[in-house]
Design an enzyme around this catalytic site. Structure first.
Site, short mmCIF file in Angstrom:
data_model
loop_
_atom_site.label_atom_id
_atom_site.label_comp_id
_atom_site.label_asym_id
_atom_site.label_seq_id
_atom_site.Cartn_x
_atom_site.Cartn_y
_atom_site.Cartn_z
N ASN A 152 -5.97 18.95 27.15
CA ASN A 152 -6.73 18.48 28.32
C ASN A 152 -6.96 19.56 29.37
O ASN A 152 -7.86 19.44 30.19
CB ASN A 152 -6.05 17.25 28.94
CG ASN A 152 -4.71 17.57 29.56
OD1 ASN A 152 -4.00 18.44 29.07
ND2 ASN A 152 -4.37 16.88 30.62
N GLU A 249 6.61 19.03 30.31
CA GLU A 249 5.74 18.29 31.23
C GLU A 249 5.06 17.21 30.42
O GLU A 249 4.35 17.51 29.45
CB GLU A 249 4.69 19.22 31.86
CG GLU A 249 5.27 20.21 32.84
CD GLU A 249 5.95 19.55 34.02
OE1 GLU A 249 5.66 18.37 34.32
OE2 GLU A 249 6.80 20.21 34.64
N CYS A 283 -2.64 14.32 33.27
CA CYS A 283 -1.35 13.64 33.44
C CYS A 283 -1.13 13.27 34.90
O CYS A 283 -0.30 12.44 35.20
CB CYS A 283 -0.21 14.50 32.91
SG CYS A 283 -0.11 16.09 33.68
N GLU A 461 7.42 24.08 36.76
CA GLU A 461 6.45 25.11 36.38
C GLU A 461 5.78 25.66 37.64
O GLU A 461 5.82 25.06 38.69
CB GLU A 461 5.33 24.50 35.52
CG GLU A 461 5.77 23.96 34.19
CD GLU A 461 4.56 23.67 33.31
OE1 GLU A 461 3.89 22.66 33.55
OE2 GLU A 461 4.30 24.47 32.41
C1 UN1 Z 1 -4.02 18.97 37.95
O1 UN1 Z 1 -3.98 17.77 38.24
O2 UN1 Z 1 -4.69 19.77 38.62
O3 UN1 Z 1 -1.71 17.97 31.72
C2 UN1 Z 1 -3.23 19.57 36.86
C3 UN1 Z 1 -1.96 17.72 32.90
C4 UN1 Z 1 -1.14 18.42 33.95
C5 UN1 Z 1 -1.95 19.29 34.81
C6 UN1 Z 1 -2.64 18.60 35.90
N1 UN1 Z 1 -0.08 19.16 33.31
O4 UN1 Z 1 -2.85 16.95 33.20
#
Ligand code: UN1
Length: 480
Positions: A152, A249, A283, A461
């Protein structure tokens, strides 16, 4: 029609040819194959780890200026090419072109930020409890990191895992997501073009078997993973078995609370952005809209209007505001959750129907579901698509209880004009990140990123926190 990119593994600075049994498709038009890719296995992972181990001494002992220069040059190259790389990203992942270019620019900035961090690695100097003795702490490179990255954010997440690993002197074996390998490969190629020594970054393309081989490899000292909660739990177990460092994550079920005193237009824009941009495949997406009684009906009506008018289409069409889901499985998962929400009593305010455009792609309607309750599956499981559900509450306390009431705790938002509630929310929200009058998604790269409960595991992170995971602390005592 554009030509199909023939991908290779990268091992010890070389592109390794192999059969290419799999393809990544353009989710906006599945007649188009973006890339043909090899399907690596433990032999390629063994070779990649050997190369990373061999490269580690020289890379970790080099002046930080050497590492800084490579990251800085790679950041400059990527920024110069953000239009072409961003276009590739949008073709392969399906996010709207402006988002694809924006993500590429963000990856470039991450490289440049960590170019600076390479020189700022610092320790502490303390008096010992024993007179005449000094204690110092140093941060040192660890060794080889295995990085497993999702589809993603196909360039930003590889960048935010690779850049700190490299800045602090580690070497890397990366497995990019099978749906978006060409975008990740573009970054690996640019790092080499920027002067990265052979073997410092190695990339093995393939399916789950590659990830498992990296997790189990005794030559991999640390593992950083972004993806689903189920796979993440397996990565952590594999790491624990052989005492490797691990950082995960995973998902979110991020709440956005809208209180009665919120500015309506602002609340609607924040919800729209958080829930539907990037096709909701973040996420950090806002999926539970927890709305106070007094503003509820106006908010739902105004948001529905905006959602209905979102232009869904080919990611590369400049008029498109929302691209397709990344894959057929992802699209069908979204449909499945909408059906479950309907069966459990949710009211579909807009969307929720199958969507067929003039070309074959994994398009979905952005969907708003009202009158849901906290116990419904739509409010407890991660959908990872352009779907938001609303829950009506009587006051802030009820909203906060619901916001905290899931097994996830990544990002949480509040729209209000009340300083009292904003401050209280920042303290009592049980999530890793809080957003006041901002969407739950969309984060800076120079500050820590991560969640609580089942959203994250291990050190944070990004930003200054990245050194906690990508270095180890040495404590040195000395007497004169
Ligand atoms: C964001 O919201 O700018 O996989 C980053 C994901 C997260 C990163 C989101 N680790 O959506």
């Amino acid at each position: 029609m554009t030509h199909t990119i023939a991908l290779c593994h990268w091992i010890n600075g070389q592109k390794i040819e192999a059969d290419r049994p799999s393809q990544s498709l353009n989710p906006s038009d599945t007649r188009e194959t973006v890339a043909a890719m090899p399907d690596g296995g433990s032999a390629e992972v063994d070779a990649a780890v050997d190369a990373a181990r061999a490269a580690f001494p020289a890379w970790s002992e080099a002046s930080p200026e050497v590492r800084s220069d490579v990251l800085d040059r790679a950041g400059t190259l990527l920024m110069e090419r953000r239009e072409t790389v961003g276009r590739l990203l949008s073709r392969e992942e399906g996010k709207a072109l402006a988002e694809g270019i924006g993500e590429t620019a963000r990856a470039a900035r991450i490289l440049k930020y960590f170019a600076g961090e390479a020189l700022r690695l610092h320790g502490q100097n303390l008096p010992s409890t024993r007179p005449g003795v000094e204690v110092q702490t140093y941060r040192q490179a660890v060794g080889v990191y295995g990085l497993i990255t999702p589809w993603n954010f196909p360039i930003a997440i590889p960048a935010w895992k690779m850049a700190p690993a490299l800045a602090f002197g580690n070497t890397v074996v990366i497995k990019p997501a099978g749906l978006t390998p060409a975008t990740a490969e573009a970054l690996v190629a640019i790092l080499h073009e920027a002067g990265l020594p052979d073997g410092v970054v190695n990339m093995v393309i393939g399916r789950g078997g590659v990830g498992q081989a990296i997790v189990d490899h005794p030559g991999v000292d640390g593992l950083s993973f972004t993806g689903s909660q189920g796979v993440g739990a397996g990565v952590a177990m594999g790491a624990a078995k052989r005492q490797a460092r691990v950082q995960l994550e995973m998902g979110g079920k991020n709440p956005l609370i809208v209180l009665d005193d919120a500015d309506l237009d602002r609340a609607v824009q924040i919800a729209l952005d958080g829930s539907f941009f990037a096709t909701g495949q973040r996420c950090t997406a806002s999926s539970r809209l927890i709305v106070q009684d007094g503003i509820h009906d106006r908010f739902v009506a105004a948001l529905a209007d905006k959602v209905k008018s979102l232009r869904v289409g080919d990611a590369l069409d400049p008029d498109t505001q929302m691209g397709p889901a990344v894959s057929e499985a992802q699209r069908d998962g979204v449909y499945g959750y909408v059906d479950i929400a309907r069966e459990q009593g949710g009211r579909i305010v807009t969307g929720g129907e199958r969507l067929n455009l003039d070309k074959p792609g994994w398009y979905v309607q952005p969907t708003l579901i009202a009158d849901t309750t906290a116990d419904m599956r739509i409010n407890s499981e991660e959908v990872f698509g352009p779907v938001a559900s609303t829950i009506r509450v009587k006051d802030y306390e009820e909203a906060l209880t619901l916001a905290n009431g899931t097994e996830f705790g990544l990002s949480a938002g509040l729209v209000t004009q009340s300083l009292k509630h904003a401050r209280d929310f920042q303290r009592r929200s049980r999530s890793g990140m809080t957003m006041v009058n901002l969407p739950t998604a969309g984060v800076d790269y120079h500050v820590p990123f991560g969640g609580s409960k089942k959203s994250s595991y291990g050190p944070r992170e990004q930003g200054f926190a990245a050194a906690d995971f990508f270095t180890q602390t040495k404590t040195s005592y000395s007497a004169g």
